[in-house]
Design an enzyme around this catalytic site. Structure first.
Site, PDB file in Angstrom:
ATOM      1  N   CYS A  44       0.896  -1.210  -0.216  1.00 24.39           N
ATOM      2  CA  CYS A  44       0.081   0.092   0.061  1.00 24.39           C
ATOM      3  C   CYS A  44       0.866   1.156  -0.016  1.00 24.39           C
ATOM      4  O   CYS A  44       2.039   1.163   0.150  1.00 24.39           O
ATOM      5  CB  CYS A  44      -1.059  -0.037   1.326  1.00 24.39           C
ATOM      6  SG  CYS A  44      -1.672  -1.639   1.402  1.00 24.39           S
ATOM      7  N   ARG A  89       1.049   1.920  -5.920  1.00 23.51           N
ATOM      8  CA  ARG A  89       1.525   1.032  -4.918  1.00 23.51           C
ATOM      9  C   ARG A  89       0.282   0.084  -4.573  1.00 23.51           C
ATOM     10  O   ARG A  89       0.344  -0.658  -3.598  1.00 23.51           O
ATOM     11  CB  ARG A  89       2.046   1.682  -3.652  1.00 23.51           C
ATOM     12  CG  ARG A  89       3.440   2.298  -3.914  1.00 23.51           C
ATOM     13  CD  ARG A  89       3.591   3.183  -2.465  1.00 23.51           C
ATOM     14  NE  ARG A  89       3.930   2.253  -1.505  1.00 23.51           N
ATOM     15  CZ  ARG A  89       5.361   2.002  -1.343  1.00 23.51           C
ATOM     16  NH1 ARG A  89       6.199   2.292  -2.099  1.00 23.51           N
ATOM     17  NH2 ARG A  89       5.435   0.994  -0.336  1.00 23.51           N
ATOM     18  N   TRP A  93      -3.569  -1.999  -1.527  1.00 25.64           N
ATOM     19  CA  TRP A  93      -3.362  -3.207  -2.301  1.00 25.64           C
ATOM     20  C   TRP A  93      -3.722  -4.289  -1.321  1.00 25.64           C
ATOM     21  O   TRP A  93      -2.970  -4.623  -0.429  1.00 25.64           O
ATOM     22  CB  TRP A  93      -2.033  -3.676  -2.778  1.00 25.64           C
ATOM     23  CG  TRP A  93      -1.630  -4.472  -3.735  1.00 25.64           C
ATOM     24  CD1 TRP A  93      -2.126  -4.801  -4.847  1.00 25.64           C
ATOM     25  CD2 TRP A  93      -1.149  -5.895  -3.315  1.00 25.64           C
ATOM     26  NE1 TRP A  93      -1.841  -5.848  -5.775  1.00 25.64           N
ATOM     27  CE2 TRP A  93      -1.047  -6.625  -4.503  1.00 25.64           C
ATOM     28  CE3 TRP A  93      -0.683  -6.353  -2.259  1.00 25.64           C
ATOM     29  CZ2 TRP A  93      -0.923  -7.961  -4.571  1.00 25.64           C
ATOM     30  CZ3 TRP A  93      -0.325  -7.695  -2.210  1.00 25.64           C
ATOM     31  CH2 TRP A  93      -0.066  -8.378  -3.282  1.00 25.64           C
ATOM     32  N   ASN A 152       1.040   0.105   5.996  1.00 27.50           N
ATOM     33  CA  ASN A 152       1.583  -0.430   5.016  1.00 27.50           C
ATOM     34  C   ASN A 152       2.314  -1.788   5.396  1.00 27.50           C
ATOM     35  O   ASN A 152       3.300  -1.828   6.331  1.00 27.50           O
ATOM     36  CB  ASN A 152       2.282   0.137   4.167  1.00 27.50           C
ATOM     37  CG  ASN A 152       2.928  -0.599   2.914  1.00 27.50           C
ATOM     38  OD1 ASN A 152       2.336  -1.827   2.423  1.00 27.50           O
ATOM     39  ND2 ASN A 152       4.341  -0.411   2.649  1.00 27.50           N
ATOM     40  N   GLY A 153       1.834  -2.907   5.132  1.00 28.76           N
ATOM     41  CA  GLY A 153       2.380  -4.143   5.593  1.00 28.76           C
ATOM     42  C   GLY A 153       1.447  -5.340   6.079  1.00 28.76           C
ATOM     43  O   GLY A 153       0.338  -5.304   5.672  1.00 28.76           O
ATOM     44  N   GLU A 184      10.033 -12.035 -20.895  1.00 29.41           N
ATOM     45  CA  GLU A 184       9.661 -10.558 -20.111  1.00 29.41           C
ATOM     46  C   GLU A 184       8.589 -10.198 -21.142  1.00 29.41           C
ATOM     47  O   GLU A 184       7.667  -9.631 -20.796  1.00 29.41           O
ATOM     48  CB  GLU A 184      11.216  -9.467 -20.626  1.00 29.41           C
ATOM     49  CG  GLU A 184      10.675  -8.217 -20.164  1.00 29.41           C
ATOM     50  CD  GLU A 184       9.863  -7.966 -18.676  1.00 29.41           C
ATOM     51  OE1 GLU A 184       9.554  -6.833 -18.619  1.00 29.41           O
ATOM     52  OE2 GLU A 184      10.036  -8.917 -17.726  1.00 29.41           O
ATOM     53  N   LYS A 226       4.988  -9.035 -19.961  1.00 28.94           N
ATOM     54  CA  LYS A 226       4.214  -7.717 -20.121  1.00 28.94           C
ATOM     55  C   LYS A 226       2.890  -7.828 -20.587  1.00 28.94           C
ATOM     56  O   LYS A 226       2.238  -7.132 -20.303  1.00 28.94           O
ATOM     57  CB  LYS A 226       5.460  -7.025 -20.875  1.00 28.94           C
ATOM     58  CG  LYS A 226       5.745  -5.381 -20.607  1.00 28.94           C
ATOM     59  CD  LYS A 226       5.988  -5.113 -19.383  1.00 28.94           C
ATOM     60  CE  LYS A 226       6.889  -5.793 -18.532  1.00 28.94           C
ATOM     61  NZ  LYS A 226       7.019  -5.702 -17.198  1.00 28.94           N
ATOM     62  N   GLU A 242       0.873  -8.976 -18.172  1.00 27.37           N
ATOM     63  CA  GLU A 242       0.445  -7.823 -16.979  1.00 27.37           C
ATOM     64  C   GLU A 242      -0.706  -6.785 -17.469  1.00 27.37           C
ATOM     65  O   GLU A 242      -1.525  -6.487 -16.739  1.00 27.37           O
ATOM     66  CB  GLU A 242       1.747  -7.363 -16.673  1.00 27.37           C
ATOM     67  CG  GLU A 242       2.720  -7.823 -15.818  1.00 27.37           C
ATOM     68  CD  GLU A 242       3.967  -7.026 -15.508  1.00 27.37           C
ATOM     69  OE1 GLU A 242       4.203  -6.889 -14.371  1.00 27.37           O
ATOM     70  OE2 GLU A 242       4.353  -6.680 -16.540  1.00 27.37           O
ATOM     71  N   LYS A 297       3.275  -1.879  -7.965  1.00 27.68           N
ATOM     72  CA  LYS A 297       4.416  -1.714  -8.345  1.00 27.68           C
ATOM     73  C   LYS A 297       5.611  -2.538  -7.700  1.00 27.68           C
ATOM     74  O   LYS A 297       6.385  -3.062  -8.441  1.00 27.68           O
ATOM     75  CB  LYS A 297       4.830  -0.170  -8.252  1.00 27.68           C
ATOM     76  CG  LYS A 297       6.142   0.280  -8.953  1.00 27.68           C
ATOM     77  CD  LYS A 297       6.050   0.068 -10.443  1.00 27.68           C
ATOM     78  CE  LYS A 297       7.330   0.154 -11.134  1.00 27.68           C
ATOM     79  NZ  LYS A 297       7.422  -0.066 -12.415  1.00 27.68           N
TER      80      LYS A 297
END
Ligand code: BG6
Length: 602
Positions: free
Chosen positions: A2, A27, A73, A99-100, A477, A481, A484, A597
């Site tokens: 977050c 985030r 998040w 956050n955590g 990769e 992408k 995502e 992110k």
């Protein structure tokens, strides 16, 4: 992960809190909320959805010179209004953003409910304001109450709290990032500097165990015992403009187009007379290194694979381990092991934990990161920065290119230091051609056919990406992408692996992007033909004279350059294909669902 923010100072806080949250939305964007203190109680405004939803839910701009904010998040409890932060105690006097992850929240919740505390959400976080309230009753002192509350927490946290009737912000961190922003008129606390970069670039990176108290005119940092601590101040060399989209529709497109500049910054001053010159890692730094272990997640893992390929070519025994798997997957570790954490944010919990495990087993550590002052950089024995500038789009783009270049330069350093290694014979040519890479990227950006190709293939059933050698990590990769940001089924493979199973998925509705760099990809053409034989349209992503172009229906051109750099140019083409496909599909490109992110929880 977050994003949290707090602000205290002169003048209203709400606007600054809301724009700070917008700059932290990479985030997490499941819900957003603020709490403002204005002398007549703590006013909480929160809702599920993005910061824009919160702003439109506000009847009027809340008043008050101090407040806290959060963008979420979700880890515990679905993205609902009730689970949005800030959370408060039963009376609503104490408001907290976090956050955590609190591992022991269940038993704390049961204990507090037994004492009459009423809970409104499913979150782990909600135990914190109730704990602070409990200890305030006991001690009559909010700072002491915050200290006692965090001492009972197990897990990771960065928290900020405000208390009704008190002109103060209380904060603490353990395991999650928290930075203090110093300005003449106001103080900030946030998960990351973009939250307040347009107000100040003077910061203090807080350490685990720090307790912070802000009032309108001063700040105080103590440890868990209450002993004052002096922390050094840093100046952030990022420009607030970097935090904006500029003329682009999306941060991702801006960051893809920013690569000629970001790569120039990554390279600047690091090539000297046909050799590498790394100020952070002078010659001889790695004389005692015998083996290298990369730990990373997501896109950084693919950059690590790229680096590992180069290190192995220099004769250095190298392993790439998915950080989340480190404990069960890593090979032997001892004093001769160099564990390299590849992490753009420097805050990904899985990667940090893997490094802690490796160093506990005797390894020496190196952080390859984009964020000065990040936990990875501060905890590692050495750190080297990829200098890509802030990256806001959740799907990493320019940082992959800068990571791969930094790892290629690091390879030369290691190859020169490690007694058993053999530096690349064509090192000077490779470094000479590196200087032209930014220009080559510019050419790809100007000449690419990615947009029309994306339009033509957007109705496909699945998308496959294949490559050998350096092309293999680029294929992985490219697929990541695509997944995502388009939400379509895409997979990357070592080209030779296709025929050992995945070929069963190949049809005339599954375009195959074949990546070739000109090194170690002799067989890629054959593997592409095997897929073409099953009807798959082939897209060659390669230099113009590569044999692949003879068989492919479509060619995404890569300027001629050293194979080590050709892979990165091919990757820019794949970034653009993904971007344009997601744009055609009208996906929320900068904030793809369920992602963030970097994830600061395990
Ligand atoms: C994920 C991001 O959360 O973390 C990816 O969505 C990223 O883009 C990965 O590659 C690893 O992040 P970092 O900061 O450790 O490189």
């Amino acid at each position: 992960m977050c994003g949290i923010i707090a602000r205290i100072g002169h003048g209203d806080a709400a606007e600054t809190l809301l724009s700070g949250l917008e700059n932290l939305e990479y985030r997490g964007y499941d819900s957003a909320g603020i709490a403002v203190q204005n002398g007549s109680g703590v006013k909480v405004h929160k809702c599920s959805g993005e910061v824009d939803d919160l702003k439109s839910s506000l009847e009027s701009q809340p008043h008050g010179n101090m407040g806290i904010g959060h963008t979420r998040w979700s880890t515990h409890g679905p993205p609902t209004d009730a689970n949005a932060h800030p959370h408060t105690d039963t009376a609503g006097d104490v408001a907290v953003v976090h956050n955590g992850v609190i591992d022991n929240y269940d038993e704390l919740r049961t204990e507090l409910q037994a004492k009459g505390h009423e809970f409104e959400s499913d979150t782990d976080t909600e135990v914190i304001p109730h704990l602070i309230d409990e200890y305030r009753t006991e001690t009559g002192d909010s700072e002491e109450a915050v200290r006692r509350a965090v001492e009972t927490l197990e897990g990771s946290y960065a928290i900020a709290a405000i208390v009704d009737g008190e002109e103060a912000v209380y904060a603490a961190r353990k395991g999650s990032p928290l930075v203090l922003g110093l300005d003449d008129e106001e103080w900030f606390l946030a998960s990351d500097v973009p939250a307040f970069l347009d107000h100040t670039d003077e910061v203090i990176y807080l350490e685990d165990g720090d307790i912070v108290v802000l009032d309108p005119d001063s700040y105080r940092i103590t440890d868990l015992e209450g002993t004052p601590i002096d922390r050094s101040t840093d100046t952030v060399d990022w420009d607030p403009e970097d935090a904006g989209k500029g003329e682009y529709d999306h941060y991702m497109l801006k960051e893809i187009n920013n690569q000629p500049t970001s790569l120039s910054n990554t390279i600047e001053g690091r090539i000297d007379d046909g050799d590498v010159a790394l100020e952070e890692l002078p010659a001889g730094t790695f004389e005692d290194v015998e083996t290298v272990q990369f730990v990373a997640c997501g896109t950084s893992y693919h950059a690590a694979m790229y680096g590992a390929n180069l290190l192995r070519s220099a004769g250095i025994s190298t392993e790439v381990v998915r950080a989340s798997e480190y404990t069960s997957m890593s090979g032997p570790v001892d004093e001769g092991t160099l564990v390299v954490a590849v992490t753009q944010s420097g805050e990904t919990a899985d990667t940090l934990e893997a490094v802690r495990e490796a160093t506990a087993r005797g390894a020496r550590s190196l952080a390859v990161t984009n964020v000065v002052g990040s936990t990875a950089a501060r905890e590692a024995d050495d750190a080297i920065y990829i200098r890509a500038g802030p990256e806001v789009g959740v799907a990493a783009t320019k940082t992959f290119s800068s990571q791969a270049v930094t790892l290629a330069l690091l390879t030369q350093r290691l190859a020169a230091d490690v007694p058993t290694a053999t530096p690349a014979e064509d090192r000077e040519t490779m470094l000479e051609e590196l200087k032209e890479l930014p220009e080559h990227v510019e050419r790809v950006l100007e000449t690419t056919d990615a947009a029309s190709l994306a339009r033509d293939t957007v109705d496909s059933k699945s998308y496959f990406f294949i490559g050998n050698g350096l092309g293999h990590s680029v294929a992985l990769e490219g697929a990541l992408k695509f997944k995502e940001i388009t939400y379509e089924h895409a997979e990357g493979f070592a080209a030779g692996e296709l025929k050992h199973g995945p070929l069963a998925l190949v049809t005339d509705e599954t375009p195959v992007f074949a990546v070739a760099t000109g090194s170690g990809d002799g067989k890629t053409k054959t593997n592409a033909i095997e897929a073409q034989t099953r009807g798959a349209p082939i897209v060659a992503v390669s230099p113009d004279d590569h044999p692949l172009t003879d068989v492919a229906e479509v060619h995404l051109s890569v300027p001629d350059t050293h194979p080590v750099w050709a892979g990165l140019l091919a990757n820019v083409q794949l970034q653009l294909v993904s971007y344009h496909a997601a744009d055609v599909l009208e996906r929320p490109i900068d904030k793809p669902r369920n992602l963030a992110k970097s994830v600061t929880v395990e």
